[in-house]
Design a protein around this motif. Structure first.
Motif, PDB file in Angstrom:
ATOM      1  N   ALA A 486     -16.083 -32.911   5.123  1.00  0.00           N
ATOM      2  CA  ALA A 486     -16.301 -33.137   3.695  1.00  0.00           C
ATOM      3  C   ALA A 486     -16.331 -31.784   3.018  1.00  0.00           C
ATOM      4  CB  ALA A 486     -17.618 -33.889   3.445  1.00  0.00           C
ATOM      5  N   LYS A 487     -16.488 -31.795   1.712  1.00  0.00           N
ATOM      6  CA  LYS A 487     -16.553 -30.538   0.986  1.00  0.00           C
ATOM      7  C   LYS A 487     -17.756 -29.730   1.453  1.00  0.00           C
ATOM      8  CE  LYS A 487     -14.443 -32.302  -3.249  1.00  0.00           C
ATOM      9  NZ  LYS A 487     -14.613 -32.497  -4.691  1.00  0.00           N
ATOM     10  N   SER A 488     -17.531 -28.473   1.764  1.00  0.00           N
ATOM     11  CA  SER A 488     -18.631 -27.613   2.188  1.00  0.00           C
ATOM     12  C   SER A 488     -19.221 -26.915   0.982  1.00  0.00           C
ATOM     13  CB  SER A 488     -18.127 -26.577   3.199  1.00  0.00           C
ATOM     14  OG  SER A 488     -17.169 -25.740   2.585  1.00  0.00           O
ATOM     15  N   PRO A 489     -20.459 -26.426   1.090  1.00  0.00           N
ATOM     16  CA  PRO A 489     -21.056 -25.705  -0.038  1.00  0.00           C
ATOM     17  C   PRO A 489     -20.217 -24.493  -0.392  1.00  0.00           C
ATOM     18  CG  PRO A 489     -22.695 -26.225   1.631  1.00  0.00           C
ATOM     19  CD  PRO A 489     -21.362 -26.545   2.232  1.00  0.00           C
ATOM     20  N   PRO A 490     -20.165 -24.143  -1.682  1.00  0.00           N
ATOM     21  CA  PRO A 490     -19.361 -22.986  -2.083  1.00  0.00           C
ATOM     22  C   PRO A 490     -19.839 -21.717  -1.400  1.00  0.00           C
ATOM     23  CG  PRO A 490     -20.087 -24.252  -3.985  1.00  0.00           C
ATOM     24  CD  PRO A 490     -20.813 -24.800  -2.802  1.00  0.00           C
ATOM     25  N   LYS A 491     -18.894 -20.918  -0.938  1.00  0.00           N
ATOM     26  CA  LYS A 491     -19.244 -19.641  -0.348  1.00  0.00           C
ATOM     27  C   LYS A 491     -19.293 -18.583  -1.433  1.00  0.00           C
ATOM     28  CE  LYS A 491     -17.079 -20.598   4.129  1.00  0.00           C
ATOM     29  NZ  LYS A 491     -16.064 -20.145   5.094  1.00  0.00           N
ATOM     30  N   ALA A 492     -20.101 -17.559  -1.199  1.00  0.00           N
ATOM     31  CA  ALA A 492     -20.168 -16.466  -2.149  1.00  0.00           C
ATOM     32  C   ALA A 492     -18.812 -15.771  -2.208  1.00  0.00           C
ATOM     33  CB  ALA A 492     -21.246 -15.476  -1.732  1.00  0.00           C
ATOM     34  N   PRO A 493     -18.252 -15.592  -3.388  1.00  0.00           N
ATOM     35  CA  PRO A 493     -16.943 -14.957  -3.478  1.00  0.00           C
ATOM     36  C   PRO A 493     -17.028 -13.479  -3.146  1.00  0.00           C
ATOM     37  CG  PRO A 493     -17.892 -15.271  -5.654  1.00  0.00           C
ATOM     38  CD  PRO A 493     -18.816 -15.947  -4.683  1.00  0.00           C
ATOM     39  N   ASP A 494     -15.859 -12.929  -2.787  1.00  0.00           N
ATOM     40  CA  ASP A 494     -15.823 -11.490  -2.551  1.00  0.00           C
ATOM     41  C   ASP A 494     -16.166 -10.762  -3.838  1.00  0.00           C
ATOM     42  OD1 ASP A 494     -15.097 -11.906  -0.015  1.00  0.00           O
ATOM     43  OD2 ASP A 494     -12.974 -11.488  -0.272  1.00  0.00           O
ATOM     44  N   ARG A 495     -16.975  -9.712  -3.734  1.00  0.00           N
ATOM     45  CA  ARG A 495     -17.318  -8.886  -4.881  1.00  0.00           C
ATOM     46  C   ARG A 495     -16.785  -7.484  -4.657  1.00  0.00           C
ATOM     47  NH1 ARG A 495     -18.521 -12.764  -8.513  1.00  0.00           N
ATOM     48  NH2 ARG A 495     -20.189 -14.101  -7.810  1.00  0.00           N
ATOM     49  N   TRP A 496     -16.359  -6.863  -5.748  1.00  0.00           N
ATOM     50  CA  TRP A 496     -15.782  -5.532  -5.615  1.00  0.00           C
ATOM     51  C   TRP A 496     -16.792  -4.536  -5.066  1.00  0.00           C
ATOM     52  CZ3 TRP A 496     -18.378  -1.839  -8.285  1.00  0.00           C
ATOM     53  CH2 TRP A 496     -19.186  -2.262  -9.340  1.00  0.00           C
ATOM     54  N   TRP A 497     -18.098  -4.808  -5.252  1.00  0.00           N
ATOM     55  CA  TRP A 497     -19.099  -3.831  -4.834  1.00  0.00           C
ATOM     56  C   TRP A 497     -19.553  -4.023  -3.384  1.00  0.00           C
ATOM     57  CZ3 TRP A 497     -22.873  -7.242  -3.747  1.00  0.00           C
ATOM     58  CH2 TRP A 497     -22.996  -8.366  -4.556  1.00  0.00           C
ATOM     59  N   THR A 568     -26.761   1.433 -12.649  1.00  0.00           N
ATOM     60  CA  THR A 568     -27.077   1.568 -14.077  1.00  0.00           C
ATOM     61  C   THR A 568     -26.419   0.480 -14.913  1.00  0.00           C
ATOM     62  OG1 THR A 568     -25.212   3.073 -14.431  1.00  0.00           O
ATOM     63  CG2 THR A 568     -27.337   4.072 -13.877  1.00  0.00           C
ATOM     64  N   ALA A 569     -25.759  -0.473 -14.251  1.00  0.00           N
ATOM     65  CA  ALA A 569     -25.063  -1.566 -14.949  1.00  0.00           C
ATOM     66  C   ALA A 569     -24.127  -1.013 -16.015  1.00  0.00           C
ATOM     67  CB  ALA A 569     -26.071  -2.544 -15.557  1.00  0.00           C
ATOM     68  N   SER A 570     -23.391   0.040 -15.686  1.00  0.00           N
ATOM     69  CA  SER A 570     -22.478   0.687 -16.626  1.00  0.00           C
ATOM     70  C   SER A 570     -21.055   0.204 -16.386  1.00  0.00           C
ATOM     71  CB  SER A 570     -22.544   2.207 -16.464  1.00  0.00           C
ATOM     72  OG  SER A 570     -23.876   2.668 -16.621  1.00  0.00           O
ATOM     73  N   GLY A 571     -20.231   0.379 -17.417  1.00  0.00           N
ATOM     74  CA  GLY A 571     -18.841  -0.006 -17.319  1.00  0.00           C
ATOM     75  C   GLY A 571     -17.927   1.180 -17.521  1.00  0.00           C
ATOM     76  N   PRO A 572     -16.622   0.943 -17.568  1.00  0.00           N
ATOM     77  CA  PRO A 572     -15.662   2.026 -17.779  1.00  0.00           C
ATOM     78  C   PRO A 572     -15.953   2.773 -19.082  1.00  0.00           C
ATOM     79  CG  PRO A 572     -14.538   0.015 -17.135  1.00  0.00           C
ATOM     80  CD  PRO A 572     -15.947  -0.358 -17.401  1.00  0.00           C
ATOM     81  N   GLU A 727     -34.857   3.797 -20.626  1.00  0.00           N
ATOM     82  CA  GLU A 727     -35.454   2.757 -19.782  1.00  0.00           C
ATOM     83  C   GLU A 727     -34.987   1.380 -20.210  1.00  0.00           C
ATOM     84  OE1 GLU A 727     -39.613   4.163 -20.299  1.00  0.00           O
ATOM     85  OE2 GLU A 727     -39.761   3.721 -18.178  1.00  0.00           O
ATOM     86  N   ARG A 728     -34.833   1.183 -21.506  1.00  0.00           N
ATOM     87  CA  ARG A 728     -34.406  -0.130 -21.985  1.00  0.00           C
ATOM     88  C   ARG A 728     -32.992  -0.466 -21.548  1.00  0.00           C
ATOM     89  NH1 ARG A 728     -37.278   1.346 -26.783  1.00  0.00           N
ATOM     90  NH2 ARG A 728     -35.358   2.126 -27.714  1.00  0.00           N
ATOM     91  N   ARG A 729     -32.211   0.568 -21.232  1.00  0.00           N
ATOM     92  CA  ARG A 729     -30.835   0.325 -20.802  1.00  0.00           C
ATOM     93  C   ARG A 729     -30.738   0.015 -19.320  1.00  0.00           C
ATOM     94  NH1 ARG A 729     -28.989   5.740 -23.810  1.00  0.00           N
ATOM     95  NH2 ARG A 729     -29.314   5.067 -25.948  1.00  0.00           N
ATOM     96  N   MET A 730     -31.820   0.293 -18.584  1.00  0.00           N
ATOM     97  CA  MET A 730     -31.759   0.098 -17.144  1.00  0.00           C
ATOM     98  C   MET A 730     -31.980  -1.361 -16.795  1.00  0.00           C
ATOM     99  SD  MET A 730     -31.114   3.063 -16.132  1.00  0.00           S
ATOM    100  CE  MET A 730     -31.282   2.704 -14.401  1.00  0.00           C
ATOM    101  N   VAL A 731     -31.271  -1.838 -15.829  1.00  0.00           N
ATOM    102  CA  VAL A 731     -31.480  -3.202 -15.345  1.00  0.00           C
ATOM    103  C   VAL A 731     -32.791  -3.299 -14.597  1.00  0.00           C
ATOM    104  CG1 VAL A 731     -30.578  -4.983 -13.817  1.00  0.00           C
ATOM    105  CG2 VAL A 731     -29.006  -3.656 -15.232  1.00  0.00           C
TER     106      VAL A 731
END
Length: 735
Positions: A486-497, A568-572, A727-731
């Motif tokens: 039967a359908k299996s539980p979803p697996k965690a997808p590959d993450r770039w990190w 730091t949850a930063s982007g490009p 500090e407010r910018r930090m996750v």
């Protein structure tokens, strides 16, 4: 004390609503009016005491009125009471065997469509009574007879009906202190007083079938299978309405969630009792339950007490009911019927694509009958669910280099094979295809379709690379392994990190040169990036290609475990980053001379205009271990030994605060001290110090604890500006 403060006032509010509604529903059901009050008493006391919901109120339900009308017409009232009793026994058995959750499998669109149809039928039938006539046997007949009924108006009866509807419509606009009295009670009272004061010729409520004329129910006479069908219909409709009401009410209060099996058991006992006493079928009622919650009810005592108040009223003040004009009750039912066509329910089913189920159920109930309409709605809901299983989404996209990206989404069954094969055959022969399977099921027919196409495409010179984004159905089938049952539980997808060693799929080496050399993981990673990530971030990089405007200079260690953008949850474009061994900042004029870090600082502060310089250290730093050992751990690495001399000031600061005796946590303490010292080293450069003093630049220290994956703030050795903005910018941060 809580009962006196919250539940008693709430019970009085519900009682005032329950009495007129119970009388109206009894009238719409073709039953003695006393049967409505009996059901209200039993629903309050029995279902309230034994049910699984603390605040749900049970009683006679308008949604069951069509069933009761038909049963009374077919078998008589006493036999209808026996059907109610037997339906209660069925509910009791279902509750004991924990079958309540199965009722929630019924599409809400079917229930809402059924209730809307019942509301329309009630409104049409009772509108004739408001106009001074009598209702017909069907909704169509009521519509056909309506013009003639309007032409033959009965003045006083119509006036009472219009007065009742007017009071009901205007009551919600009155001040809050007046609206304490429920609108139905106020409308019936106004109609009764006005008709009595002016001596209008109206039809009064008849309580000849009163509590004193009770007789035990009798078995229905007729085909046994029709009787069984009637019992099951009452049991299932009343049960489903009660359980759906329980689920809805759970979202309105913060108390204990309802036990649905216990609720079904309580409803079963209540229906057995109300059937034995000559009452209407009982179900959870959303209007009274909502009023109970809004009035502040906390426990089941509110529901129980409301039943007690109805009993006291029926026995002690039942004579007042005979003052109510039947036309006023009919007007109340007209408004109740209109309100059962709930626009909120229509919007909900529209958002899930179930409007056809709603409309078909409603139309079939009105035109054919209640049981037939519900079955038609259930059949259509099942067909739509089956259609969704056959729906396969195929998206195609071609890259600039000519590679074709194809994404197949959905549940791949044999029913979707025709569409699947049609889409695959449109792919040009010889093309290089990246095929992404974003599926949660694949049967043998779908596998054969994809596999055959792949073999044919490769035979014609094309290339197919299959990537399964969910369960690996294709890979398992192609290897001959046993498929999932039967359908299996979803697996965690590959993450770039994720590190390569932790990826769900290993990247297979791909030959790229005549000598058989295979690409490295990073090359394979770049290929993965071009396939999945580049299309998503291309708009961002297109904008950044013109100019970079980072807000932070981020100085950190070259350690492979530190990822600045991740912690730091930063982007490009956010961070201008410098990485070196030990996140060191050579002091101005220090030896050995090094311009690389200084150049980055000058460019970041004087050209890019960053607002923050962050120095980030980490636990277990190998560079700090070398500093702590006096360069011994650097071994035969002369360049590294020279570079680590820039950490001598950190070691000196550490000795000043900790002494020269090492302890178990000495290395991590030095790692923190090193961050503080590098912040000090930054201020040895005049331009940096001037900007800090002028408030244009902020120096921030961070410490990443690798073992706990937490980021901590590190205060400077001497205070500069507040670091609260950063500090407010930090996750994740800790002072």
């Amino acid at each position: 004390m809580s009962t006196l403060r919250h539940d008693v006032p709430a019970s009085l509010v519900v009682f005032l609503i329950a009495v007129p509604l119970s009388l109206g529903i009894a009238m719409a059901s073709g039953a003695p009016l006393a049967a409505g009050l009996i059901a209200a008493v039993v629903g309050g006391i029995v279902a309230g005491a034994l049910g699984g919901s603390a605040v749900q109120v049970s009683g006679p339900a308008a949604g069951l009125s069509l069933v009761v009308v038909d049963l009374v017409h077919t078998y008589g009232w006493r036999a209808t009471c026996m059907i109610t009793l037997l339906a209660g026994a069925v509910q009791l058995v279902l509750g004991v065997f924990k079958a309540a959750r199965a009722a929630l499998a019924v599409s809400p669109a079917v229930i809402h469509g059924m209730l809307a149809a019942v509301g329309i039928i009630i409104a049409l039938s009772q509108l004739h009574v408001v106009l001074g006539g009598s209702s017909q046997k069907s909704a169509i007949a009521n519509v056909m007879e309506l013009p003639g009924q309007i032409a033959d108006l009965h003045g006083h009866k119509v006036a009472v009906g219009i007065l009742t509807i007017t009071v009901l419509a205007l009551w919600t606009r009155l001040p809050k202190r007046i609206k304490v009295v429920p609108a139905p009670l106020a409308a019936l009272a106004a109609a009764a007083v006005t008709a009595w004061a002016f001596g209008w010729d109206v039809t009064r409520v008849d309580l000849s079938g009163s509590f004193t004329e009770w007789a035990f129910p009798v078995l229905p006479q007729g085909d046994w299978h029709l009787v069984v069908s009637s019992v099951l219909l009452v049991a299932l409709l009343a049960g489903c309405e009660s359980l759906l009401c329980s689920v809805a009410i759970d979202g309105m209060h913060g108390g204990r969630r309802a036990d649905l099996d216990q609720e079904l058991t309580g409803q079963g006992v209540a229906n057995m009792v109300t059937g034995a006493l000559g009452g209407l079928p009982v179900a959870g009622v959303i209007v009274r339950s909502t009023a109970n919650v809004q009035a502040g009810a906390r426990t089941r005592w509110s529901t129980i007490l409301h039943g007690v108040w109805v009993l006291v009223f029926a026995l002690g003040f039942g004579w007042t009911i005979t003052l109510i004009p039947l036309e006023a009750l009919a007007a109340l039912l007209v408004l109740i019927g209109v309100q059962m066509v709930n626009l909120g329910h229509i919007r909900k089913v529209h958002g899930h694509g179930e409007v056809p189920v709603y409309v078909v159920t409603m139309a079939a109930v009105i035109l054919i009958g209640l049981a037939e309409g519900v079955l038609a709605g259930l059949a259509l809901a099942a067909l739509l669910a089956l259609r969704r299983l056959t729906w396969v989404t195929v998206l195609k996209r071609e890259d600039r280099d000519g590679r074709l990206h194809v994404t197949i989404s959905g549940s791949l069954t044999f029913l979707g094979v025709p569409r699947l094969t049609h889409e695959l055959r449109t792919i040009p022969a010889g093309a290089t295809v990246d095929l992404d399977l974003n599926i949660d099921f694949m049967d043998n027919g779908a596998f054969e379709a994809i596999h055959s196409w792949r073999l044919d495409h490769e035979r014609m010179g094309g290339t197919v690379v299959i990537d399964e984004l969910h369960d690996e159905w294709y890979a398992l089938a192609a290897s001959g392994a046993r498929m999932f049952p039967a359908k299996s539980p979803p697996k965690a997808p590959d993450r770039w990190w994720l590190p390569w060693a932790h990826r769900r799929r290993e990247v297979e080496p791909v030959t790229v040169s005549p000598d058989g050399a295979s690409e490295c993981l990073l090359t394979a990673g770049a290929r993965e990036y071009h396939r999945h990530t580049a299309p998503l971030v291309r708009p961002i990089f297109t904008e950044l290609a013109r100019k970079q405007q980072p807000s932070h200079l981020f100085i950190t260690c070259a350690d492979s475990r530190i990822m600045p953008s991740l912690i730091t949850a930063s982007g490009p474009g956010d961070l201008f980053t410098v990485r070196n061994i030990g996140n060191l900042v050579p002091r101005k004029g220090s030896e050995p001379h090094d311009d690389s870090v200084v150049a980055a600082i000058e460019y970041a502060t004087q050209v890019l205009g960053v607002h923050t310089i962050t120095v980030c250290g980490h636990s277990g730093c190998g560079a700090m271990a070398g500093v702590l050992s006096g360069g011994v751990q650097a071994g035969s690495l002369p360049g590294l030994r020279r570079w680590l001399r820039h950490g001598d000031h950190s070691l000196a600061t550490f000795i000043e605060t900790e002494g020269d005796r090492l302890h178990a946590g000495a290395l991590d303490v030095l790692c923190r001290v090193n961050v503080q010292q590098q912040l000090e080293n930054l201020r040895t450069y005049r331009k940096v110090d001037e900007q800090v003093r002028a408030g244009k630049l902020e120096l921030v220290g961070l410490y990443f604890d690798i073992g706990s994956a937490r980021v901590h703030m590190v205060p400077p050795l001497r205070p500069t500006l507040s670091v609260k903005t950063f500090e407010r910018r930090m996750v994740t941060s800790e002072d």
